[in-house]
Write a protein that holds these residues in place. Structure first.
Motif, PDB file in Angstrom:
ATOM      1  N   ALA A  39     -37.835  14.302  -7.952  1.00 29.42           N
ATOM      2  CA  ALA A  39     -37.278  13.455  -9.006  1.00 29.42           C
ATOM      3  C   ALA A  39     -35.756  13.553  -9.037  1.00 29.42           C
ATOM      4  O   ALA A  39     -35.057  12.536  -9.215  1.00 29.42           O
ATOM      5  N   ALA A  40     -35.221  14.753  -8.852  1.00 33.22           N
ATOM      6  CA  ALA A  40     -33.774  14.938  -8.903  1.00 33.22           C
ATOM      7  C   ALA A  40     -33.081  14.117  -7.820  1.00 33.22           C
ATOM      8  O   ALA A  40     -32.066  13.447  -8.075  1.00 33.22           O
ATOM      9  N   PHE A  41     -33.624  14.147  -6.603  1.00 31.94           N
ATOM     10  CA  PHE A  41     -32.989  13.412  -5.510  1.00 31.94           C
ATOM     11  C   PHE A  41     -33.014  11.910  -5.779  1.00 31.94           C
ATOM     12  O   PHE A  41     -32.004  11.217  -5.596  1.00 31.94           O
ATOM     13  N   ARG A  42     -34.151  11.406  -6.199  1.00 32.86           N
ATOM     14  CA  ARG A  42     -34.254   9.970  -6.418  1.00 32.86           C
ATOM     15  C   ARG A  42     -33.271   9.491  -7.487  1.00 32.86           C
ATOM     16  O   ARG A  42     -32.631   8.442  -7.354  1.00 32.86           O
ATOM     17  N   VAL A  43     -33.116  10.278  -8.546  1.00 31.03           N
ATOM     18  CA  VAL A  43     -32.192   9.880  -9.614  1.00 31.03           C
ATOM     19  C   VAL A  43     -30.745   9.951  -9.136  1.00 31.03           C
ATOM     20  O   VAL A  43     -29.972   8.999  -9.307  1.00 31.03           O
ATOM     21  N   LEU A  44     -30.365  11.062  -8.525  1.00 31.39           N
ATOM     22  CA  LEU A  44     -28.970  11.228  -8.103  1.00 31.39           C
ATOM     23  C   LEU A  44     -28.606  10.223  -7.013  1.00 31.39           C
ATOM     24  O   LEU A  44     -27.501   9.664  -7.013  1.00 31.39           O
TER      25      LEU A  44
END
Length: 485
Positions: A309-314
């Motif tokens: 989730a962190a990668f997709r958002v950033l």
């Protein structure tokens, strides 16, 4: 196959430099052989998409004069190099893989290209990349698809697919790449070369719109670990325009690894679906070789689920910021992948952003805890073998549907989120003759450790020397009738 039996264009850059230093070879002669190889192989794989051999000949002649004059040779003196088409090259077309920039000719070099020139590289062309580097399959509306030298019906990976294919085919002595979600490591694995994502700040980048970005970095690629280390020494080091840059460059030669190291062996990188053919090569060739080298291996699976989730958002916010204006003005000219990234980013909120930062921090903390028990993590680079180049991404892995083009790349971009350094080193081949790389991972600022382990592994398993099918076919028929996808 001993390196002395490898054709000149596919020898290691270090071996080519030795031939230049001894007078066995001139920079002009090496460029001539590279041009001949380009004419032979590039029509099949489409790795180098823009060339300027006239300018390169002038640079090669200047390099020969410099070497003859007697000053110490520069680190890359006389090596023919093609630069990724995301980098500005003064006076040479730089399209970024975008039809919107199909005829763009920059007036100034990027920082990385300036450092390549200062180190003595003879730049003759540009390597293909997907539109603005979006994706791990290299195709775009300007130049078409880059294919794999080991099987030209298969993908070369991306976004540094042109660089990886050029290295494998002997079209460039070393090559630069860039990596946000695996764009250095994925194509290296697919094409049987080395791709190294260094710590953030190790290789400064300019020009940029966000000098504080901690997801994307440039890095070195080579046919060998030593070549990648050599290039890293030339492109690393501080620059006042890069506030996160480490001040000193790394040394050109990898140190010797002190065995035994504690190596964590991860088959799924925290529960990912990995094709059995990939696991078979890593377990059958990679694991026992590391054990024979004296390292102590332990099965581990890092806790990386929150990285997704962190990668997709950033990444989504990055794309919305960088390309939102293009989507508003030129939607019909942009790829579906770029459009999807931008639209996802534009739907995000400030709460999503801060949650992603906190998730990333928790992922980093768990990795530090894991590395209190190990020195290096070994894992797959990619979840799949090189796939059909006519497709845009693998739609399923082990029967599990992949909802978009990012999902299948998680074995690389989960590590991006951690901020750890990672290298893809050639490991072996599947039963169908397709390359598989081994990913070695270490905490930030421990590039020397990775280079040492990878170099020892490569000496024990020099599978990079395996001749690509595109060259074997060309040498046996003197002409290629392979179809370009």
């Amino acid at each position: 196959m001993p390196e002395s039996e490898i054709d000149l264009c596919r020898r290691s850059a270090i071996d080519q430099l030795a031939a230049l230093a001894s007078g066995e070879l001139s920079a002009r002669e090496l460029l001539h052989e590279t041009r001949r190889r380009h004419a032979e192989a590039n029509p099949v794989i489409n790795a180098v998409v823009t060339t300027d051999f006239a300018a390169a000949e002038r640079a090669a002649d200047a390099s020969d004069r410099r070497r003859a004059a007697g000053p110490p040779a520069r680190p890359l003196e006389g090596l023919p190099v093609a630069v990724k088409d995301l980098e500005d090259t003064a006076g040479m077309r730089s399209t970024y893989g975008s039809t919107l920039h199909a005829e763009h000719v920059p007036q100034a070099d990027s920082l990385l290209v300036a450092r390549l020139r200062a180190a003595g590289a003879v730049i003759y062309g540009k390597t293909n990349t997907p539109e603005f580097g979006t994706g791990s399959h290299t195709y775009n509306g300007v130049f078409g698809t880059t294919t794999n030298p080991y099987d030209p019906t298969r993908s070369a990976g991306g976004s540094s697919g042109g660089a990886a294919a050029a290295l494998a085919a002997g079209l460039s002595s070393v090559a630069d790449g860039s990596d946000m979600g695996g764009s250095l490591r994925n194509p290296a694995s697919f094409c049987n070369v080395v791709g190294f994502r260094p710590s953030m700040g190790r290789v400064p980048n300019w020009p940029v719109t966000d000098a504080w970005d901690t997801l994307a970095t440039n890095g070195p690629m080579g046919r060998t670990v030593g070549d990648a280390a050599l290039l890293l020494s030339a492109i690393s080091g501080g620059d006042d325009r890069a506030p996160l840059a480490f001040p000193e460059p790394l040394a050109a030669a990898p140190e010797t690894a002190a065995a035994p190291l504690r190596i964590g062996w991860s088959r799924t990188l925290g529960g990912l679906d990995i094709e059995p053919e990939v696991t078979a090569v890593l377990d059958g060739d990679g694991l026992p070789e590391l054990q024979r080298l004296g390292h102590a291996l332990t099965d581990v699976e890092p806790e990386l689920a929150e990285a997704d989730a962190a990668f997709r958002v950033l990444r989504g916010l990055n794309y919305a910021r960088s390309f939102g204006h293009l989507l508003a003005e030129h939607r019909d000219a942009l790829s579906p992948e770029l459009t999807a990234n931008v639209e996802f980013g534009e739907r995000l909120t400030i709460a999503d952003y801060f949650e992603a930062r906190e998730q990333r921090t928790r992922v980093y903390r768990r990795m530090l805890e894991l590395f209190s028990r190990i020195d290096v993590l070994a894992a797959p680079v990619t979840a799949v073998l090189p796939f059909d180049a006519r497709t845009t991404w693998p739609r399923e892995i082990n029967g599990i549907a992949q909802p978009d083009y990012l999902e299948w790349m998680r074995a690389s971009w989960r590590i991006t989120v951690t901020g750890f350094a990672a290298i893809s080193v050639p490991c072996g081949f599947s039963d169908t003759g397709l390359p598989v790389g081994l990913q070695l991972i270490a905490p930030p600022r421990h590039e020397d450790r990775l280079l040492a382990v990878a170099a020892a592994f490569e000496r024990a398993r020099p599978v990079w020397r395996e001749t690509p099918r595109v060259l074997a076919a060309a040498s046996s028929t003197h002409t290629s009738n392979m179809e370009v996808v």
